[in-house]
Design a protein around this motif. Structure first.
Motif, short mmCIF file in Angstrom:
data_model
loop_
_atom_site.label_atom_id
_atom_site.label_comp_id
_atom_site.label_asym_id
_atom_site.label_seq_id
_atom_site.Cartn_x
_atom_site.Cartn_y
_atom_site.Cartn_z
N LEU A 183 0.83 -1.20 0.00
CA LEU A 183 0.00 0.00 0.00
C LEU A 183 0.86 1.26 0.00
CD1 LEU A 183 -2.80 1.39 0.30
CD2 LEU A 183 -2.44 1.25 2.77
N THR A 184 1.85 1.28 0.88
CA THR A 184 2.71 2.46 1.00
C THR A 184 3.44 2.75 -0.31
OG1 THR A 184 3.02 2.04 3.36
CG2 THR A 184 4.64 3.46 2.29
N LEU A 185 4.02 1.74 -0.93
CA LEU A 185 4.79 1.98 -2.14
C LEU A 185 3.91 2.33 -3.33
CD1 LEU A 185 7.61 -0.70 -1.79
CD2 LEU A 185 7.67 1.75 -1.23
N LEU A 186 2.74 1.72 -3.42
CA LEU A 186 1.82 2.07 -4.51
C LEU A 186 1.30 3.50 -4.35
CD1 LEU A 186 -0.11 -1.29 -4.90
CD2 LEU A 186 1.41 -0.25 -6.59
N PRO A 223 8.04 -2.35 10.70
CA PRO A 223 6.75 -1.77 10.27
C PRO A 223 6.62 -0.27 10.58
CG PRO A 223 6.39 -3.88 11.33
CD PRO A 223 7.84 -3.56 11.50
N TRP A 224 7.17 0.20 11.69
CA TRP A 224 7.03 1.61 12.02
C TRP A 224 7.65 2.50 10.95
CZ3 TRP A 224 11.43 4.50 12.62
CH2 TRP A 224 12.60 3.83 12.94
N MET A 225 8.68 2.01 10.27
CA MET A 225 9.30 2.80 9.20
C MET A 225 8.31 3.00 8.05
SD MET A 225 13.01 1.01 8.95
CE MET A 225 14.12 0.92 10.31
N TYR A 226 7.56 1.96 7.74
CA TYR A 226 6.57 2.08 6.66
C TYR A 226 5.36 2.89 7.10
CZ TYR A 226 9.24 -0.75 3.52
OH TYR A 226 10.23 -1.20 2.68
N PHE A 227 5.00 2.86 8.38
CA PHE A 227 3.92 3.72 8.87
C PHE A 227 4.31 5.19 8.73
CE2 PHE A 227 2.21 0.00 11.33
CZ PHE A 227 0.96 0.00 10.72
N ILE A 228 5.56 5.52 9.04
CA ILE A 228 6.03 6.90 8.88
C ILE A 228 6.01 7.29 7.40
CG2 ILE A 228 8.07 8.41 9.06
CD1 ILE A 228 8.72 6.95 11.70
N LEU A 229 6.53 6.42 6.53
CA LEU A 229 6.52 6.70 5.10
C LEU A 229 5.09 6.84 4.59
CD1 LEU A 229 8.07 7.09 2.46
CD2 LEU A 229 8.12 4.60 2.20
N LEU A 230 4.17 6.00 5.08
CA LEU A 230 2.77 6.10 4.68
C LEU A 230 2.18 7.45 5.11
CD1 LEU A 230 0.22 4.85 3.45
CD2 LEU A 230 -0.21 3.77 5.67
N GLY A 231 2.50 7.89 6.31
CA GLY A 231 2.02 9.19 6.79
C GLY A 231 2.49 10.33 5.90
N LEU A 239 0.69 10.22 2.54
CA LEU A 239 -0.66 10.78 2.61
C LEU A 239 -0.62 12.30 2.61
CD1 LEU A 239 -2.32 8.26 5.10
CD2 LEU A 239 -2.61 8.38 2.61
N LEU A 240 0.35 12.89 3.30
CA LEU A 240 0.52 14.35 3.25
C LEU A 240 0.85 14.81 1.83
CD1 LEU A 240 2.53 15.08 6.54
CD2 LEU A 240 0.15 15.71 6.02
N LEU A 288 -2.17 14.97 -0.27
CA LEU A 288 -2.95 16.20 -0.05
C LEU A 288 -2.37 17.37 -0.84
CD1 LEU A 288 -3.64 16.00 3.80
CD2 LEU A 288 -5.30 15.75 1.93
N VAL A 289 -1.05 17.47 -0.86
CA VAL A 289 -0.40 18.51 -1.66
C VAL A 289 -0.69 18.27 -3.14
CG1 VAL A 289 1.83 19.49 -2.32
CG2 VAL A 289 1.36 18.94 0.08
N ASP A 290 -0.69 17.01 -3.55
CA ASP A 290 -1.01 16.69 -4.94
C ASP A 290 -2.42 17.13 -5.30
OD1 ASP A 290 1.46 15.58 -5.30
OD2 ASP A 290 0.78 13.49 -5.33
#
Length: 190
Positions: A26-29, A162-170, A173-174, A177-179
């Motif tokens: 999910l994060t990478l896509l 996993p916490w690294m990917y949660f940070i990257l996912l966050g 998502l930001l 929003l800019v996009d």
């Protein structure tokens, strides 16, 4: 330390399949979408030499390739470990690899350029096969590797937590929003 849990004899005989972790997929896509999504709109707004249609087609093909790469799976049974891809994308990734357990000589660590550690199986002929580390159920995979190969895997750890990917996912998502703001602004300019 990875705890080795005894495997039921029925589980040892059947094939186990491990896919890429859903969080990582999910994060990478989404990151790909966040980085590439605005480009056709910006090309249209700035009247760039590259057609927005061609950019959209190229981004779509790239996204399909990324989705295919993230569809990699590891299959393990009592005979072998195998890394494979779905049939529709296998031609692009050379079909993966397989290694019978009887040919596994060692599991060697190698440091990455970013300071992490990855592990390679060493086959009878000295060939190296990368142990996929971003699969869901990695601890179970490591237990199976130890069970079938007899190699001590207590020091084997996943490459990324996993916490690294949660940070990257966050942050992704930001960026999305800019996009959304960027695309809205670009559409307003046309």
């Amino acid at each position: 330390m990875v705890e080795s849990t005894p495997l039921p004899s029925a589980a040892i005989q059947e094939r186990q399949v491990f896919g890429i972790s859903p969080l990582i997929r999910l994060t990478l896509l989404l990151l790909y979408l966040a980085l590439m999504g605005p480009l056709p709109f910006l090309a249209q707004a700035t009247r760039a030499a590259v057609s927005p249609l061609w950019l959209t087609v190229g981004i779509g093909l790239g996204g399909l390739g990324l989705y295919g790469a993230l569809s990699q799976r590891v299959e393990v049974d009592d005979q072998r470990i195998q890394v494979t891809y779905p049939t529709w994308i296998r031609w692009l990734f050379r079909g993966g690899w397989q290694l019978p357990w009887r040919q596994v000589q060692a599991l060697k660590p190698r440091s990455t350029g970013q300071g992490g550690i990855v592990y390679y199986f060493v086959g009878e002929g000295g060939e190296a096969y990368l142990l996929p580390m971003r699969v869901a159920g990695f601890a179970r995979l490591v237990t199976l590797v130890e069970t079938y190969s007899g190699i001590d895997t207590q020091d084997v750890r996943p490459l990324a937590q996993p916490w690294m990917y949660f940070i990257l996912l966050g942050f992704t998502l930001l960026l999305l929003l800019v996009d959304a703001w960027t695309i809205t602004t670009a559409l307003g300019m046309t």
